[in-house]
Design a protein around this motif. Structure first.
Motif, PDB file in Angstrom:
ATOM      1  N   LYS A  38       0.836  -1.202   0.000  1.00  0.00           N
ATOM      2  CA  LYS A  38       0.000   0.000   0.000  1.00  0.00           C
ATOM      3  C   LYS A  38       0.871   1.252   0.000  1.00  0.00           C
ATOM      4  CE  LYS A  38      -3.931   1.995   0.000  1.00  0.00           C
ATOM      5  NZ  LYS A  38      -4.749   1.928  -1.210  1.00  0.00           N
ATOM      6  N   ARG A  39       1.931   1.241   0.794  1.00  0.00           N
ATOM      7  CA  ARG A  39       2.856   2.385   0.835  1.00  0.00           C
ATOM      8  C   ARG A  39       3.483   2.610  -0.536  1.00  0.00           C
ATOM      9  NH1 ARG A  39       7.264   0.812   4.071  1.00  0.00           N
ATOM     10  NH2 ARG A  39       5.718   0.445   5.674  1.00  0.00           N
ATOM     11  N   ASN A  40       3.889   1.529  -1.200  1.00  0.00           N
ATOM     12  CA  ASN A  40       4.466   1.638  -2.538  1.00  0.00           C
ATOM     13  C   ASN A  40       3.451   2.148  -3.555  1.00  0.00           C
ATOM     14  OD1 ASN A  40       6.941   0.749  -1.613  1.00  0.00           O
ATOM     15  ND2 ASN A  40       6.574  -1.376  -2.181  1.00  0.00           N
ATOM     16  N   GLN A  41       2.194   1.727  -3.416  1.00  0.00           N
ATOM     17  CA  GLN A  41       1.146   2.191  -4.315  1.00  0.00           C
ATOM     18  C   GLN A  41       0.920   3.687  -4.145  1.00  0.00           C
ATOM     19  OE1 GLN A  41      -2.714   0.538  -3.603  1.00  0.00           O
ATOM     20  NE2 GLN A  41      -3.619   1.482  -5.421  1.00  0.00           N
ATOM     21  N   VAL A  42       0.903   4.164  -2.916  1.00  0.00           N
ATOM     22  CA  VAL A  42       0.720   5.593  -2.646  1.00  0.00           C
ATOM     23  C   VAL A  42       1.871   6.393  -3.252  1.00  0.00           C
ATOM     24  CG1 VAL A  42       0.670   7.328  -0.798  1.00  0.00           C
ATOM     25  CG2 VAL A  42      -0.698   5.252  -0.593  1.00  0.00           C
ATOM     26  N   LYS A  43       3.097   5.875  -3.132  1.00  0.00           N
ATOM     27  CA  LYS A  43       4.253   6.550  -3.725  1.00  0.00           C
ATOM     28  C   LYS A  43       4.137   6.618  -5.246  1.00  0.00           C
ATOM     29  CE  LYS A  43       7.653   5.397  -0.167  1.00  0.00           C
ATOM     30  NZ  LYS A  43       8.853   4.592   0.141  1.00  0.00           N
ATOM     31  N   ARG A  44       3.723   5.504  -5.871  1.00  0.00           N
ATOM     32  CA  ARG A  44       3.554   5.489  -7.331  1.00  0.00           C
ATOM     33  C   ARG A  44       2.493   6.500  -7.764  1.00  0.00           C
ATOM     34  NH1 ARG A  44       3.673  -0.079  -6.589  1.00  0.00           N
ATOM     35  NH2 ARG A  44       1.417  -0.195  -6.838  1.00  0.00           N
ATOM     36  N   ASP A  45       1.375   6.528  -7.049  1.00  0.00           N
ATOM     37  CA  ASP A  45       0.305   7.473  -7.373  1.00  0.00           C
ATOM     38  C   ASP A  45       0.775   8.907  -7.212  1.00  0.00           C
ATOM     39  OD1 ASP A  45      -1.355   5.362  -7.934  1.00  0.00           O
ATOM     40  OD2 ASP A  45      -2.529   5.515  -6.083  1.00  0.00           O
ATOM     41  N   LYS A  46       1.535   9.175  -6.164  1.00  0.00           N
ATOM     42  CA  LYS A  46       2.042  10.528  -5.920  1.00  0.00           C
ATOM     43  C   LYS A  46       2.979  10.956  -7.049  1.00  0.00           C
ATOM     44  CE  LYS A  46       4.284  13.375  -2.424  1.00  0.00           C
ATOM     45  NZ  LYS A  46       4.942  13.412  -1.130  1.00  0.00           N
ATOM     46  N   ASN A  47       3.832  10.042  -7.498  1.00  0.00           N
ATOM     47  CA  ASN A  47       4.745  10.342  -8.601  1.00  0.00           C
ATOM     48  C   ASN A  47       3.992  10.610  -9.904  1.00  0.00           C
ATOM     49  OD1 ASN A  47       6.998  10.100  -6.971  1.00  0.00           O
ATOM     50  ND2 ASN A  47       7.340   7.953  -7.492  1.00  0.00           N
ATOM     51  N   LYS A  48       2.824  10.006 -10.061  1.00  0.00           N
ATOM     52  CA  LYS A  48       2.003  10.230 -11.246  1.00  0.00           C
ATOM     53  C   LYS A  48       1.150  11.491 -11.119  1.00  0.00           C
ATOM     54  CE  LYS A  48       1.420   5.338 -12.401  1.00  0.00           C
ATOM     55  NZ  LYS A  48       0.433   4.249 -12.494  1.00  0.00           N
ATOM     56  N   GLY A  49       1.213  12.163  -9.958  1.00  0.00           N
ATOM     57  CA  GLY A  49       0.425  13.368  -9.738  1.00  0.00           C
ATOM     58  C   GLY A  49      -1.014  13.089  -9.336  1.00  0.00           C
ATOM     59  N   LEU A  50      -1.276  11.901  -8.831  1.00  0.00           N
ATOM     60  CA  LEU A  50      -2.630  11.530  -8.439  1.00  0.00           C
ATOM     61  C   LEU A  50      -2.860  11.807  -6.961  1.00  0.00           C
ATOM     62  CD1 LEU A  50      -2.873   8.086 -10.273  1.00  0.00           C
ATOM     63  CD2 LEU A  50      -3.770  10.281 -11.037  1.00  0.00           C
ATOM     64  N   LYS A  51      -4.079  12.232  -6.646  1.00  0.00           N
ATOM     65  CA  LYS A  51      -4.487  12.445  -5.258  1.00  0.00           C
ATOM     66  C   LYS A  51      -5.676  11.541  -4.969  1.00  0.00           C
ATOM     67  CE  LYS A  51      -1.903  16.030  -4.124  1.00  0.00           C
ATOM     68  NZ  LYS A  51      -1.080  16.119  -2.967  1.00  0.00           N
ATOM     69  N   ARG A  52      -5.766  11.065  -3.749  1.00  0.00           N
ATOM     70  CA  ARG A  52      -6.850  10.177  -3.355  1.00  0.00           C
ATOM     71  C   ARG A  52      -8.051  10.999  -2.908  1.00  0.00           C
ATOM     72  NH1 ARG A  52      -7.175   4.888  -1.910  1.00  0.00           N
ATOM     73  NH2 ARG A  52      -8.776   4.345  -0.431  1.00  0.00           N
ATOM     74  N   VAL A  53      -9.219  10.645  -3.453  1.00  0.00           N
ATOM     75  CA  VAL A  53     -10.478  11.270  -3.064  1.00  0.00           C
ATOM     76  C   VAL A  53     -11.430  10.144  -2.694  1.00  0.00           C
ATOM     77  CG1 VAL A  53     -12.433  12.666  -3.839  1.00  0.00           C
ATOM     78  CG2 VAL A  53     -10.128  13.183  -4.657  1.00  0.00           C
ATOM     79  N   GLU A  54     -12.052  10.263  -1.537  1.00  0.00           N
ATOM     80  CA  GLU A  54     -12.954   9.215  -1.095  1.00  0.00           C
ATOM     81  C   GLU A  54     -14.278   9.842  -0.687  1.00  0.00           C
ATOM     82  OE1 GLU A  54     -13.017   5.709   2.295  1.00  0.00           O
ATOM     83  OE2 GLU A  54     -11.121   6.607   1.676  1.00  0.00           O
ATOM     84  N   PHE A  55     -15.372   9.253  -1.145  1.00  0.00           N
ATOM     85  CA  PHE A  55     -16.689   9.751  -0.774  1.00  0.00           C
ATOM     86  C   PHE A  55     -17.690   8.602  -0.809  1.00  0.00           C
ATOM     87  CE2 PHE A  55     -15.969  10.360  -5.248  1.00  0.00           C
ATOM     88  CZ  PHE A  55     -17.128   9.906  -5.865  1.00  0.00           C
ATOM     89  N   LYS A  56     -18.839   8.827  -0.194  1.00  0.00           N
ATOM     90  CA  LYS A  56     -19.872   7.802  -0.127  1.00  0.00           C
ATOM     91  C   LYS A  56     -21.030   8.205  -1.023  1.00  0.00           C
ATOM     92  CE  LYS A  56     -18.754   6.599   4.610  1.00  0.00           C
ATOM     93  NZ  LYS A  56     -19.246   6.467   5.976  1.00  0.00           N
ATOM     94  N   VAL A  57     -21.568   7.234  -1.740  1.00  0.00           N
ATOM     95  CA  VAL A  57     -22.730   7.459  -2.588  1.00  0.00           C
ATOM     96  C   VAL A  57     -23.769   6.389  -2.286  1.00  0.00           C
ATOM     97  CG1 VAL A  57     -21.441   8.570  -4.455  1.00  0.00           C
ATOM     98  CG2 VAL A  57     -21.772   6.111  -4.497  1.00  0.00           C
ATOM     99  N   HIS A  58     -25.006   6.683  -2.628  1.00  0.00           N
ATOM    100  CA  HIS A  58     -26.090   5.738  -2.416  1.00  0.00           C
ATOM    101  C   HIS A  58     -25.891   4.525  -3.322  1.00  0.00           C
ATOM    102  CE1 HIS A  58     -30.189   4.137  -2.169  1.00  0.00           C
ATOM    103  NE2 HIS A  58     -30.232   4.757  -1.001  1.00  0.00           N
ATOM    104  N   ASP A  59     -26.403   3.398  -2.910  1.00  0.00           N
ATOM    105  CA  ASP A  59     -26.218   2.149  -3.642  1.00  0.00           C
ATOM    106  C   ASP A  59     -26.742   2.241  -5.077  1.00  0.00           C
ATOM    107  OD1 ASP A  59     -25.421  -0.646  -3.776  1.00  0.00           O
ATOM    108  OD2 ASP A  59     -27.568  -1.083  -3.834  1.00  0.00           O
ATOM    109  N   SER A  60     -27.869   2.912  -5.283  1.00  0.00           N
ATOM    110  CA  SER A  60     -28.430   3.003  -6.639  1.00  0.00           C
ATOM    111  C   SER A  60     -27.486   3.779  -7.570  1.00  0.00           C
ATOM    112  CB  SER A  60     -29.808   3.662  -6.612  1.00  0.00           C
ATOM    113  OG  SER A  60     -29.720   4.981  -6.108  1.00  0.00           O
ATOM    114  N   LEU A  61     -26.876   4.855  -7.068  1.00  0.00           N
ATOM    115  CA  LEU A  61     -25.918   5.618  -7.866  1.00  0.00           C
ATOM    116  C   LEU A  61     -24.671   4.775  -8.145  1.00  0.00           C
ATOM    117  CD1 LEU A  61     -24.906   8.174  -9.239  1.00  0.00           C
ATOM    118  CD2 LEU A  61     -24.184   9.016  -7.003  1.00  0.00           C
TER     119      LEU A  61
END
Length: 91
Positions: A38-61
């Motif tokens: 997981k730490r390595n994945q976060v580093k790879r994403d950071k190097n690619k300029g990606l940021k993590r966004v997390e949110f909740k949506v209703h099941d139908s959506l």
């Protein structure tokens, strides 16, 4: 005397037997391996300029997003990103 696999009193008879399955190739426990990966994945994403966004949506959506992503043959993440880009471009 016959050896019985489930017999715990003759466990010394089984010390030299190989156990089935893949040999252990990593010195770390599974939980430590997961943390490292997981730490390595976060580093790879950071190097690619990606940021993590997390949110909740209703099941139908969620189901609609899954269906649309499958229809477009892309990941749900890619679909959400494209929808956000499109929405921001329209403003």
């Amino acid at each position: 005397m016959a050896k019985e696999v489930s017999d715990l009193t003759t466990i010394d008879l089984f010390n030299d037997e190989k156990r089935p399955g893949r040999p252990k190739t990593n010195p770390h426990s599974r939980s430590v391996q997961i943390k490292i990966n997981k730490r390595n994945q976060v580093k790879r994403d950071k190097n690619k300029g990606l940021k993590r966004v997390e949110f909740k949506v209703h099941d139908s959506l969620f189901q609609q997003l899954e269906k649309l992503a499958k229809a477009r043959n892309i990941s749900r993440s890619e679909l959400i990103e494209s929808l956000l880009i499109e929405s921001l471009a329209n403003k």
